[in-house]
Design an enzyme around this catalytic site. Sequence first.
Site, PDB file in Angstrom:
ATOM      1  N   LYS A  49      46.220  33.906  48.068  1.00  0.00           N
ATOM      2  CA  LYS A  49      45.503  34.430  49.231  1.00  0.00           C
ATOM      3  C   LYS A  49      45.351  33.339  50.302  1.00  0.00           C
ATOM      4  O   LYS A  49      45.550  33.591  51.487  1.00  0.00           O
ATOM      5  CB  LYS A  49      44.139  34.993  48.810  1.00  0.00           C
ATOM      6  CG  LYS A  49      44.284  36.298  48.038  1.00  0.00           C
ATOM      7  CD  LYS A  49      43.015  36.771  47.352  1.00  0.00           C
ATOM      8  CE  LYS A  49      43.366  37.942  46.413  1.00  0.00           C
ATOM      9  NZ  LYS A  49      42.215  38.431  45.642  1.00  0.00           N
ATOM     10  N   GLN A  99      36.415  36.945  44.286  1.00  0.00           N
ATOM     11  CA  GLN A  99      37.485  37.181  43.315  1.00  0.00           C
ATOM     12  C   GLN A  99      36.899  37.744  42.020  1.00  0.00           C
ATOM     13  O   GLN A  99      36.003  37.157  41.424  1.00  0.00           O
ATOM     14  CB  GLN A  99      38.244  35.870  43.043  1.00  0.00           C
ATOM     15  CG  GLN A  99      39.447  36.033  42.132  1.00  0.00           C
ATOM     16  CD  GLN A  99      40.528  36.931  42.720  1.00  0.00           C
ATOM     17  OE1 GLN A  99      40.877  36.838  43.882  1.00  0.00           O
ATOM     18  NE2 GLN A  99      41.046  37.834  41.904  1.00  0.00           N
ATOM     19  N   ASP A 145      37.983  43.677  50.870  1.00  0.00           N
ATOM     20  CA  ASP A 145      38.575  44.285  49.672  1.00  0.00           C
ATOM     21  C   ASP A 145      38.397  45.808  49.671  1.00  0.00           C
ATOM     22  O   ASP A 145      39.060  46.515  48.914  1.00  0.00           O
ATOM     23  CB  ASP A 145      37.913  43.715  48.400  1.00  0.00           C
ATOM     24  CG  ASP A 145      38.757  42.639  47.736  1.00  0.00           C
ATOM     25  OD1 ASP A 145      39.988  42.651  47.936  1.00  0.00           O
ATOM     26  OD2 ASP A 145      38.186  41.810  47.001  1.00  0.00           O
TER      27      ASP A 145
END
Length: 285
Positions: free
Chosen positions: A56, A100, A123
């Site tokens: 990322k 995460q 997300d």
Amino acid sequence: MGKRMPQIIDGKAISAQIKDELKEKAAAMKEEGIEVTLAVIQVGNDPASSVYVGNKKRACEYIGIRSLAYELAEETTEEELLTLIARLNDRKDVNGILVQLPLPAHICEDKVIGAIHPAKDVDGFHPRNVGALCIGQPGFVSCTPAGIIQLLKRSGIEIAGKECVVIGRSNIVGKPMALLLLRENGTVTVAHSRTEDLMAVTKRADILVAAVGRPRMITKEYIKEGAVVIDVGIHRSEGGKLCGDVDYEEVAPLCSAITPVPGGVGPMTIAMLMHNCVESVKLQE
Ligand code: NDP
């Protein structure tokens, strides 16, 4: 009937194309004095998570997104994590916040997801964004299913009016996938572990999305001739080779189009995360 050659949907090429479009967009924004910033939080050092976080960061660098890395110790308390998120929510110079997953067992994931400001939830996991998707309002969409829609559209595959079957109903893949296909006017069925006669259901599919999490479970018996097959699964065999939820060798000859593993759905997730980061600036206005 002779074997036909399916169209192999190239996720690597399509994700590269999306990233290049975003790179241009980010550069244009920079000229207007806007620098997109993503905060990435990792708790503990699970090796798989570290690989994802590293990927990322690299994608951010490529596109021209500033990334802030927060690497917290495994023992970090839920309260400490929530405090950090609150601080990042308040910071005007932070556009996206990504935690995460999975988190260590002593931290409640739902609570953490719910603490991220919905306008920074790149997300697309916050209940408000999930609800927005459900009722057709603007918001962030979960990256993997959003990437699959891009794969279909950019491969010239029509969704409207088609029988779409999604195997899997997880919050991050199956459910948002079904909602997105519905938004594109597909006729959508969601199958799961309690589905009776799965093969009869999947054999109706013009577009079949397999997000089952079981290596090579989908064999030719599940496929209607000429179907488009999207394989979300990622599994590493003992030899280190990657495979999906679909038995590619067996299924591919029956399909009109199929995604390989690796190089299909996989690369799309990060591309769509980057897309969400760039779009976040607009959502925050
Ligand atoms: P989950 O394990 O959360 O969900 C799996 C779903 O499949 C569940 O809804 C389950 O049903 C259903 N299922 C399990 N077994 C069967 C069966 N025998 N018959 C029918 N349905 C079944 O997985 P995820 O959705 O998180 O991920 C799915 C796959 O996609 C995994 O392989 C994962 O690694 C991969 N993945 C890939 C990503 C990418 O970037 N390419 C991103 C995210 C995931 P029930 O609800 O009834 O239990």
